[in-house]
Design a protein around this motif. Structure first.
Motif, short mmCIF file in Angstrom:
data_model
loop_
_atom_site.label_atom_id
_atom_site.label_comp_id
_atom_site.label_asym_id
_atom_site.label_seq_id
_atom_site.Cartn_x
_atom_site.Cartn_y
_atom_site.Cartn_z
N GLN A 176 0.82 -1.19 0.00
CA GLN A 176 0.00 0.00 0.00
C GLN A 176 0.87 1.26 0.00
OE1 GLN A 176 -3.48 -0.09 -0.15
NE2 GLN A 176 -3.04 -2.25 -0.54
N ARG A 177 2.12 1.06 0.39
CA ARG A 177 3.06 2.18 0.45
C ARG A 177 4.46 1.63 0.15
NH1 ARG A 177 3.73 7.19 3.62
NH2 ARG A 177 5.91 7.41 4.26
N HIS A 190 17.69 11.38 -0.70
CA HIS A 190 16.55 11.56 -1.61
C HIS A 190 15.53 10.47 -1.31
CE1 HIS A 190 14.38 12.95 -5.06
NE2 HIS A 190 14.48 11.80 -5.70
N ARG A 191 14.29 10.87 -1.00
CA ARG A 191 13.26 9.90 -0.62
C ARG A 191 12.00 10.13 -1.46
NH1 ARG A 191 12.48 10.34 5.76
NH2 ARG A 191 11.19 8.50 5.33
N ARG A 192 11.62 9.07 -2.18
CA ARG A 192 10.39 9.09 -2.97
C ARG A 192 9.42 8.09 -2.37
NH1 ARG A 192 11.65 7.75 -9.03
NH2 ARG A 192 9.52 8.54 -9.33
N VAL A 193 8.17 8.48 -2.24
CA VAL A 193 7.18 7.59 -1.64
C VAL A 193 5.99 7.46 -2.59
CG1 VAL A 193 6.08 9.46 -0.33
CG2 VAL A 193 5.83 7.08 0.42
N ASP A 202 -0.20 7.41 -5.94
CA ASP A 202 0.20 8.82 -5.75
C ASP A 202 1.67 8.84 -5.37
OD1 ASP A 202 -2.23 9.93 -6.31
OD2 ASP A 202 -2.86 10.16 -4.20
N GLU A 203 2.39 9.79 -5.95
CA GLU A 203 3.81 9.88 -5.67
C GLU A 203 4.14 11.21 -5.00
OE1 GLU A 203 8.13 10.21 -7.94
OE2 GLU A 203 6.31 9.79 -9.11
N GLY A 204 5.09 11.19 -4.08
CA GLY A 204 5.54 12.41 -3.45
C GLY A 204 6.96 12.25 -2.94
N LEU A 205 7.50 13.31 -2.37
CA LEU A 205 8.82 13.30 -1.78
C LEU A 205 8.71 13.49 -0.27
CD1 LEU A 205 10.74 15.64 -4.30
CD2 LEU A 205 10.72 13.13 -4.25
N LEU A 206 9.74 13.03 0.44
CA LEU A 206 9.82 13.20 1.88
C LEU A 206 11.11 13.93 2.22
CD1 LEU A 206 8.81 9.58 3.06
CD2 LEU A 206 7.32 11.60 2.94
#
Length: 208
Positions: A176-177, A190-193, A202-206
């Motif tokens: 799910q993630r 660099h973190r992509r979730v 859905d994609e985003g950055l942390l």
């Protein structure tokens, strides 16, 4: 030399721009199988019991795809019992050679018998016998007892195929993630979730 470096950078840029987390995992996994010294398919598996108390251990990835990530175990051991009581898990791949981590979270379901049978048939004979001889995670008074049980099982199945024990099978974690972590200098990682939705991901950055 400059052309080789550019090709490597272009490949990395394509990978970093990928919007399909499974394609991104596949690309990194292929690289890890070439660069990790041992067990590129090793992953930390975190579970929790019915009261929410966590435990973690290393297991081996034995299948993966858009439907999930598969590993196998004794259902009567601690992790099997926890997953049956609380069917949610987290996975962590740490590929030091690539300076990469992948974190996966999601619900867990048992694999079907045909899938478990097919994988069990690929294991070495001693591994198959060990699945019968071991009461996984239970106290063992002395090693000799386990060795005796192994010898008894070896005799029981002499000169015939070893069937899969009814208490031994696999689990599939349906993500799910999924988070992709890349080590960068000065801890400016660099973190992509990717988070699953009804329509896809859905994609985003942390922040690092």
């Amino acid at each position: 030399m400059a052309k080789a470096v550019k090709r490597a950078r272009d490949r990395q840029d394509r990978m970093d721009m990928a919007d399909d987390p499974f394609a991104l995992f596949d690309d990194l996994y292929i690289k890890a199988r070439e660069t990790e010294i041992n067990d590129s398919n090793a992953m930390a598996l975190a579970t929790a019991d019915a009261e929410g108390r966590p435990s973690v251990r290393m297991v081996l990835l034995k299948g993966h795809g858009p439907d999930g990530f598969i590993f196998y175990t004794n259902y009567e051991g601690r992790k099997g019992g926890e997953l049956l009581a609380n069917p949610h898990a987290a996975l962590l791949f740490h590929w030091k050679s690539l300076r990469r981590q992948i974190r996966i979270e999601g619900p867990v379901t048992p694999v079907d018998d045909a899938t478990a049978d097919a994988y069990f048939a690929t294991r070495s004979r001693d591994s198959q016998l060990g699945a019968w001889a071991s009461d996984q995670s239970r106290p063992l008074p002395e090693r000799r007892i386990f060795e005796q049980r192994f010898a008894e099982v070896e005799k029981l199945f002499a000169d015939k195929p070893v069937p899969r024990p009814p208490h031994w099978s696999g689990f599939r974690v349906t993500p799910q993630r999924i988070e992709f972590w890349e080590d960068r200098d000065h801890r400016l990682h660099h973190r992509r979730v990717f988070t699953r939705t009804e329509s896809g991901w859905d994609e985003g950055l942390l922040y690092p």
